[in-house]
Design a protein around this motif. Structure first.
Motif, short mmCIF file in Angstrom:
data_model
loop_
_atom_site.label_atom_id
_atom_site.label_comp_id
_atom_site.label_asym_id
_atom_site.label_seq_id
_atom_site.Cartn_x
_atom_site.Cartn_y
_atom_site.Cartn_z
N ALA A 163 30.23 -108.25 -39.30
CA ALA A 163 31.60 -107.75 -39.16
C ALA A 163 32.64 -108.80 -39.51
O ALA A 163 33.84 -108.51 -39.53
N ALA A 164 32.20 -110.03 -39.79
CA ALA A 164 33.15 -111.10 -40.07
C ALA A 164 33.94 -110.84 -41.35
O ALA A 164 35.07 -111.29 -41.51
N ARG A 165 33.36 -110.09 -42.28
CA ARG A 165 34.03 -109.77 -43.55
C ARG A 165 34.21 -108.27 -43.68
O ARG A 165 33.32 -107.50 -43.32
N ILE A 166 35.34 -107.87 -44.20
CA ILE A 166 35.62 -106.46 -44.40
C ILE A 166 34.74 -105.90 -45.51
O ILE A 166 34.42 -106.61 -46.48
N ARG A 167 34.35 -104.66 -45.37
CA ARG A 167 33.54 -104.01 -46.40
C ARG A 167 34.43 -103.58 -47.55
O ARG A 167 35.40 -102.85 -47.36
N LEU A 168 34.11 -104.02 -48.75
CA LEU A 168 34.89 -103.69 -49.94
C LEU A 168 34.11 -102.73 -50.81
O LEU A 168 32.90 -102.89 -51.02
N GLN A 226 30.08 -101.88 -33.68
CA GLN A 226 29.83 -101.62 -35.09
C GLN A 226 30.54 -100.36 -35.56
O GLN A 226 31.09 -100.32 -36.67
N GLU A 227 30.50 -99.32 -34.72
CA GLU A 227 31.19 -98.08 -35.08
C GLU A 227 32.69 -98.30 -35.14
O GLU A 227 33.38 -97.78 -36.02
N ALA A 228 33.22 -99.07 -34.19
CA ALA A 228 34.65 -99.37 -34.21
C ALA A 228 35.03 -100.13 -35.47
O ALA A 228 36.06 -99.85 -36.10
N VAL A 229 34.21 -101.11 -35.86
CA VAL A 229 34.48 -101.89 -37.07
C VAL A 229 34.49 -100.99 -38.30
O VAL A 229 35.33 -101.14 -39.20
N ARG A 230 33.58 -100.04 -38.33
CA ARG A 230 33.52 -99.11 -39.46
C ARG A 230 34.83 -98.33 -39.62
O ARG A 230 35.36 -98.19 -40.73
N ILE A 262 39.54 -105.74 -34.06
CA ILE A 262 38.12 -105.87 -33.70
C ILE A 262 37.99 -106.61 -32.38
O ILE A 262 37.19 -106.23 -31.51
N THR A 263 38.78 -107.67 -32.20
CA THR A 263 38.74 -108.41 -30.94
C THR A 263 39.13 -107.50 -29.78
O THR A 263 38.50 -107.53 -28.71
N ASP A 270 36.17 -99.48 -23.01
CA ASP A 270 36.60 -98.17 -22.53
C ASP A 270 37.62 -97.53 -23.46
O ASP A 270 37.77 -96.32 -23.50
N VAL A 271 38.33 -98.37 -24.20
CA VAL A 271 39.34 -97.88 -25.14
C VAL A 271 38.83 -98.00 -26.57
O VAL A 271 38.97 -97.10 -27.38
N SER A 272 38.22 -99.15 -26.88
CA SER A 272 37.68 -99.46 -28.20
C SER A 272 38.78 -99.34 -29.25
O SER A 272 39.82 -99.96 -29.12
N TYR A 273 38.53 -98.56 -30.28
CA TYR A 273 39.52 -98.38 -31.34
C TYR A 273 39.65 -96.90 -31.66
O TYR A 273 38.67 -96.16 -31.67
N ALA A 274 40.88 -96.49 -31.90
CA ALA A 274 41.15 -95.11 -32.33
C ALA A 274 42.17 -95.15 -33.44
O ALA A 274 43.00 -96.08 -33.52
N GLN A 275 42.14 -94.17 -34.30
CA GLN A 275 43.07 -94.13 -35.42
C GLN A 275 44.50 -94.14 -34.92
O GLN A 275 44.85 -93.44 -33.97
N GLY A 276 45.32 -94.92 -35.57
CA GLY A 276 46.72 -95.07 -35.18
C GLY A 276 47.00 -96.42 -34.55
O GLY A 276 48.13 -96.91 -34.60
#
Length: 499
Positions: A163-168, A226-230, A262-263, A270-276
């Motif tokens: 996850a250290a590098r963005i997927r291009l 991993q899902e959040a990073v995606r 990501i951090t 409990d929150v992780s990441y969501a669009q927006g």
């Protein structure tokens, strides 16, 4: 496990989270409130990229190393602020403590703060620094936060190196260039670390050891991360890349934004990441121009609004907006919630992102800080307390009508952002009444992006807010209040709150 346990963030040190556990700030409504816009903020310098506690290069015009730390990240004068905030008289005392009530009142009544003061103000408004901290204490607090953020970032990078590098995908040339700019800036930062004095080195060593002990107690859910990073890797390139802050070499700031998100996701499972969230976080990064500071302010802000990113929170906010619209305009409410319209879900993006795309960018920043100061929400709580005291006096009054029904409680869940939303709907009432389907509604509301006048909307929203509480107060007291010989007590309290 939430982040506050391992990292000891601002709230655990006494930093105030907007809208929670605070006494009401008196002095809200006034028809003379200044909603005149501030000057647009000049294009910022690229944000620093930090891969650890010591890897943050200086900003353009800022100090560096121990010299920069002694003044706190944020510019030549430091985010700790001097003995006073020049444009905010009476807000900061001689030792640098901030009067939070006056700060929030100033933001609301002046329609935001001057762009030159915005970064310093946001560090208090969004809980990075406790308002009770002094100018001498804040450099040490900032140092501690920088070390802890670095430890948090290193932890997820070590456990999830992919996850250290963005997927291009190889088709986004601007994003590919952004990665090059990001890596170059990182190499420059690592190669320009200043010499530290013995005392500073010992202090940093102790803070790093302390942070490492805290991080060793934390377990990360790598599968969820991993899902959040995606999702983050899909959303970050969609951030407002037409802003100066993300253009040219500034495109490296997209990768800084990614690291922050990501951090946050790693230490807030409990929150992780969501669009927006990328759009919200980008505001902090642009204004503060510091990866570390943006992270702590964003995480403090998310403590307040994280529920809005969950299904139950979204549903609750839409229901509140519908209830408010029913109070203000029953006909429009009935039309928008008809069988063909379903619900007010088309307002979701407005409320979730704080109307980020409905106004000019500089105005959207003003509105964000106005909504975040919670001034009228605190006023509404004070009004409700005043009404409660009035009801107590009526209960013991000899001329009380025993058959009168108890007055209803004001709905203090009607926050100012809901009145902003309602003001926009009512301003375009005729066009909305002509809409006959959800598709037409979405098309119409999308056509408003960037075209609304903030000063007009603020004035209308404030009027609706004032009229709602005034009407609810008089209706609630009803015959029991009118039967009394004197109406003075509640009137005086009401006027004092909104003058």
């Amino acid at each position: 496990m939430t982040e506050r346990a391992p990292d000891g963030g601002p709230a655990s040190r006494g930093g105030a989270v907007p809208g929670q556990g605070r006494e009401a700030a008196v002095g809200g409504y006034s028809s003379r409130t200044s909603w005149q816009g501030r000057d647009a903020r000049s294009p910022p310098s690229p944000a620093p990229v930090s891969d650890g506690a010591q890897a943050e290069p200086p900003r353009a015009g800022a100090q560096s190393g121990d010299q920069r730390r002694s003044s706190v990240p944020g510019g030549a004068s430091g985010s700790s602020g001097g003995p006073a905030l020049p444009g905010l008289p009476g807000v900061m005392d001689s030792e640098g403590r901030v009067d939070e009530s006056r700060l929030r009142t100033h933001i609301f009544k002046n329609g935001g703060v001057a762009p030159a003061e915005r970064a310093r103000v946001w560090r208090f408004l969004f809980g990075m620094f406790p308002s009770s901290s002094t100018a001498l204490e804040r450099p040490l607090l900032a140092e501690q936060l920088a070390v802890r953020y670095g430890a948090m970032k290193r932890k997820w990078r070590q456990l999830l190196p992919s996850a250290a590098r963005i997927r291009l995908n190889g088709t986004d040339d601007e994003l590919i260039a952004a990665v090059r700019f990001y890596e170059r800036r990182r190499e420059q930062a690592e190669g320009s670390q200043p010499q530290q004095g013995e005392e500073a080195a010992q202090r940093i060593s102790f803070l790093e050891l302390q942070a490492q002990v805290l991080m060793d107690r934390v377990s990360l859910d790598l599968e969820d991360l991993q899902e959040a990073v995606r999702i983050i890797d899909k959303d970050v390139p969609r951030t407002e890349r037409d802003l100066d802050y993300f253009l040219g070499e500034g495109s490296a700031n997209l990768l800084v934004l990614r690291d922050i998100l990501i951090t946050f996701a790693a230490f807030h499972p409990d929150v992780s990441y969501a669009q927006g969230m990328n759009d919200l976080c980008s505001r902090f990064l642009e204004v503060l121009d510091s990866e570390v500071d943006a992270y702590w302010c964003f995480s403090s802000y998310m403590e307040r609004v994280s529920r809005d990113f969950r299904e139950d929170g979204l549903r609750r906010k839409i229901e509140l907006e519908a209830d408010l619209l029913k109070e203000l305009d029953p006909q429009l409410h009935s039309h928008l919630l008809s069988d063909t319209m379903d619900t007010l879900t088309f307002c979701h993006r407005w409320l979730l992102l704080g109307f980020q795309r409905e106004f000019d960018h500089s105005d959207a920043l003003r509105l964000f800080e106005i909504l975040s100061c919670d001034h009228l929400e605190l006023i509404s709580q004070a009004v409700e307390r005043a009404r409660y005291q009035e009801r107590l006096s009526l209960t013991h009054s000899q001329d009380e009508d025993p058959d009168a029904a108890p007055p209803p409680t004001l709905n203090t869940a009607f926050t100012f952002e809901l009145f902003i939303c309602a003001a926009i709907l009512l301003e375009h009432r005729d066009a909305l009444l002509r809409c006959r389907s959800e598709v037409e509604l979405i098309q119409f509301t999308s056509s408003l992006q960037g075209k609304l006048d903030l000063n007009t909307v603020l004035q209308k929203a404030e009027e609706h807010f004032f009229n709602y509480f005034k009407r609810a107060s008089w209706q609630g007291l009803g015959r029991r209040f009118l039967s009394r010989k004197s109406k003075e007590p509640l009137l005086l309290q009401f006027r004092s709150l909104f003058s």
